[in-house]
Design an enzyme around this catalytic site. Structure first.
Site, PDB file in Angstrom:
ATOM      1  N   GLY A  85     -21.612  46.119   2.587  1.00  0.00           N
ATOM      2  CA  GLY A  85     -22.613  45.441   3.314  1.00  0.00           C
ATOM      3  C   GLY A  85     -23.322  44.268   2.343  1.00  0.00           C
ATOM      4  O   GLY A  85     -24.114  44.894   1.242  1.00  0.00           O
ATOM      5  N   TYR A 115     -15.573  47.079   8.947  1.00  0.00           N
ATOM      6  CA  TYR A 115     -14.622  46.002   8.638  1.00  0.00           C
ATOM      7  C   TYR A 115     -13.416  46.591   7.921  1.00  0.00           C
ATOM      8  O   TYR A 115     -13.411  47.521   6.962  1.00  0.00           O
ATOM      9  CB  TYR A 115     -15.410  44.688   8.033  1.00  0.00           C
ATOM     10  CG  TYR A 115     -15.684  45.138   6.466  1.00  0.00           C
ATOM     11  CD1 TYR A 115     -14.566  44.385   5.310  1.00  0.00           C
ATOM     12  CD2 TYR A 115     -16.678  45.480   5.719  1.00  0.00           C
ATOM     13  CE1 TYR A 115     -14.794  44.375   4.142  1.00  0.00           C
ATOM     14  CE2 TYR A 115     -16.772  45.601   4.450  1.00  0.00           C
ATOM     15  CZ  TYR A 115     -15.810  45.098   3.453  1.00  0.00           C
ATOM     16  OH  TYR A 115     -16.096  45.086   2.081  1.00  0.00           O
ATOM     17  N   ASN A 134     -24.288  33.005   2.981  1.00  0.00           N
ATOM     18  CA  ASN A 134     -23.204  33.802   3.539  1.00  0.00           C
ATOM     19  C   ASN A 134     -22.846  33.379   5.090  1.00  0.00           C
ATOM     20  O   ASN A 134     -22.723  34.096   5.816  1.00  0.00           O
ATOM     21  CB  ASN A 134     -23.745  35.252   3.353  1.00  0.00           C
ATOM     22  CG  ASN A 134     -23.242  36.105   2.403  1.00  0.00           C
ATOM     23  OD1 ASN A 134     -22.180  35.739   1.545  1.00  0.00           O
ATOM     24  ND2 ASN A 134     -23.978  37.111   1.894  1.00  0.00           N
ATOM     25  N   GLU A 174     -10.699  30.511 -11.704  1.00  0.00           N
ATOM     26  CA  GLU A 174     -11.949  30.136 -12.724  1.00  0.00           C
ATOM     27  C   GLU A 174     -13.263  30.131 -11.902  1.00  0.00           C
ATOM     28  O   GLU A 174     -13.372  29.730 -10.649  1.00  0.00           O
ATOM     29  CB  GLU A 174     -11.679  28.634 -13.057  1.00  0.00           C
ATOM     30  CG  GLU A 174     -10.118  28.443 -13.778  1.00  0.00           C
ATOM     31  CD  GLU A 174      -9.849  28.980 -15.123  1.00  0.00           C
ATOM     32  OE1 GLU A 174     -10.811  29.242 -15.815  1.00  0.00           O
ATOM     33  OE2 GLU A 174      -8.800  29.178 -15.362  1.00  0.00           O
ATOM     34  N   GLY A 212     -17.776  29.561 -12.213  1.00  0.00           N
ATOM     35  CA  GLY A 212     -18.623  28.784 -12.919  1.00  0.00           C
ATOM     36  C   GLY A 212     -19.865  29.075 -12.009  1.00  0.00           C
ATOM     37  O   GLY A 212     -19.588  29.747 -11.022  1.00  0.00           O
ATOM     38  N   GLY A 245     -17.873  41.573  -2.928  1.00  0.00           N
ATOM     39  CA  GLY A 245     -19.313  41.929  -3.292  1.00  0.00           C
ATOM     40  C   GLY A 245     -19.462  41.079  -4.602  1.00  0.00           C
ATOM     41  O   GLY A 245     -20.487  41.227  -5.232  1.00  0.00           O
ATOM     42  N   ASP A 289     -22.434  38.834  -4.113  1.00  0.00           N
ATOM     43  CA  ASP A 289     -23.734  39.552  -4.053  1.00  0.00           C
ATOM     44  C   ASP A 289     -24.179  40.233  -5.486  1.00  0.00           C
ATOM     45  O   ASP A 289     -25.306  40.341  -5.784  1.00  0.00           O
ATOM     46  CB  ASP A 289     -23.252  40.911  -3.221  1.00  0.00           C
ATOM     47  CG  ASP A 289     -23.264  40.442  -1.954  1.00  0.00           C
ATOM     48  OD1 ASP A 289     -23.629  39.571  -1.173  1.00  0.00           O
ATOM     49  OD2 ASP A 289     -22.090  41.197  -1.354  1.00  0.00           O
ATOM     50  N   ASP A 336     -17.232  47.798  -2.790  1.00  0.00           N
ATOM     51  CA  ASP A 336     -17.948  46.620  -2.723  1.00  0.00           C
ATOM     52  C   ASP A 336     -19.306  46.525  -3.748  1.00  0.00           C
ATOM     53  O   ASP A 336     -19.976  45.564  -3.881  1.00  0.00           O
ATOM     54  CB  ASP A 336     -18.911  46.745  -1.153  1.00  0.00           C
ATOM     55  CG  ASP A 336     -17.929  46.278  -0.116  1.00  0.00           C
ATOM     56  OD1 ASP A 336     -16.620  46.319  -0.205  1.00  0.00           O
ATOM     57  OD2 ASP A 336     -18.405  45.694   0.872  1.00  0.00           O
TER      58      ASP A 336
END
Length: 339
Positions: free
Chosen positions: A35, A90, A168, A250, A252, A278, A281, A317
């Protein structure tokens, strides 16, 4: 200095096809807890912060397991309550080479989605907090979760608690109900001190287009529009990803600040990617850690990027990287075996 950080969002179970199989290619699914906001809470706890989760789970074995996994990773789960409804899920099929990964959501009628916005006592839940972290996934789940997220951000602003918001945008979730994403997201951007978003997120929220000869120019132009629209907003931060294949990227990062600062990292080359889920996050948690640790904006951005790069090497995650590991990536000294 460690901070008290509150994260609000849904706890999920991820059911993934083994390796690079398609879903149910063989009769097995690997289960991990995740999550978006929970991922940030776990990453910040690994970096020494007092991270607390606010959520609702079903009163059954699945809810118990998700809460227990956060507790095991050092997150305060005292404000995770039980309610009517099911566990949010999910499904993930991890791609390879030129076959993209696929996510299927199964979150309708979850305990978190059904919870009433009036059931959260935000002045009490945010008492003593330094920062509230939210993401655009939460308001995408329905009218109640949208109202709860907006209420949390407004109470935080009134109480002097900084607000971090990760755009998100999840089109599939917004499309499942009678939603108006720009109207809802605009109210969350309005309370944010820092937003993790790129030019596409900002264009969606403001209903304006941006121009520029490069991706970086479009991000900077969109950030300036966002600063004009949202007086509390101080920083816009985003990763910059170029994909050569599913497992060769790549990566950045870029930060634009209200005072005119523009910071752009060099790119890291990521090959043989283990798990991309994840990573955004982990990036957000790394940037928040850097800023709360009195790093410069440029150093905090680099720290977040290094944290995101490390997460690509770890299944599941959650990012479990500690500061020493992240700093080793930053210094280019992370490859020797630690003995």
């Amino acid at each position: 200095m460690p901070k008290n950080i509150v994260c609000f969002g849904e706890l999920l179970l991820r059911l993934g096809a083994p390796g690079h199989e398609r879903l149910l290619q063989t009769p097995r699914l690997d289960v991990v807890v995740g999550g978006a906001e929970a991922n940030v809470a776990v990453a910040l706890a690994q970096l020494g912060h007092a991270a607390a989760m606010v959520s609702v789970v079903p009163d059954n074995a699945l809810g118990v397991a998700t809460v227990g996994e956060l507790r095991r990773h050092g997150v305060d789960v005292a404000a995770v309550h039980t309610g009517a409804g099911r566990q949010g899920l999910y499904f993930l099929a991890t791609g390879a080479m030129h076959r993209a990964s696929e996510v299927l959501y199964d979150r309708a009628q979850s305990a978190f989605a059904l919870a009433s916005a009036s059931g959260y006592d935000w002045p009490r839940l945010l008492a003593g907090a330094d920062l509230l972290h939210l993401s655009g996934v939460t308001p995408a789940l329905g009218a109640e979760t949208a109202a709860a997220a907006i209420a949390a951000a407004r109470v935080a602003r009134t109480a002097g608690v900084q607000v971090s918001f990760d755009g998100n945008y999840r089109a599939k979730l917004w499309a499942a109900w009678d939603s108006d994403p720009p109207v809802v997201l605009r109210q969350l951007f309005a309370e944010a001190d820092i937003a993790f978003a790129d030019h596409r997120d900002i264009e969606l929220v403001l209903g304006q287009t941006t121009s520029g000869d490069s991706r970086e120019q479009r991000i900077e132009a969109a950030a300036r529009q966002a600063f004009g629209a949202f007086p509390h907003l101080q920083r816009i931060v985003t990763t910059l990803r170029t994909q050569h294949s599913v497992d060769h990227h790549e990566l950045g990062a870029m930060m634009v600040t209200r005072d005119g600062g523009v910071h752009r990292t060099t790119d890291y080359t990521l090959t043989a990617i283990v798990d991309r889920i994840g990573t955004g996050d982990a990036f957000a948690a790394g940037v928040l850690h850097g800023l709360s640790s009195a790093m410069t904006d440029a150093d905090a951005l680099h720290f977040g990027l290094a944290a995101a790069c490390l997460k690509h090497s770890e299944p599941g995650d959650f990012s479990r990287a500690n500061q020493m590991e992240i700093e080793a990536v930053m210094a280019g000294t992370g490859f020797d075996v630690r003995r």
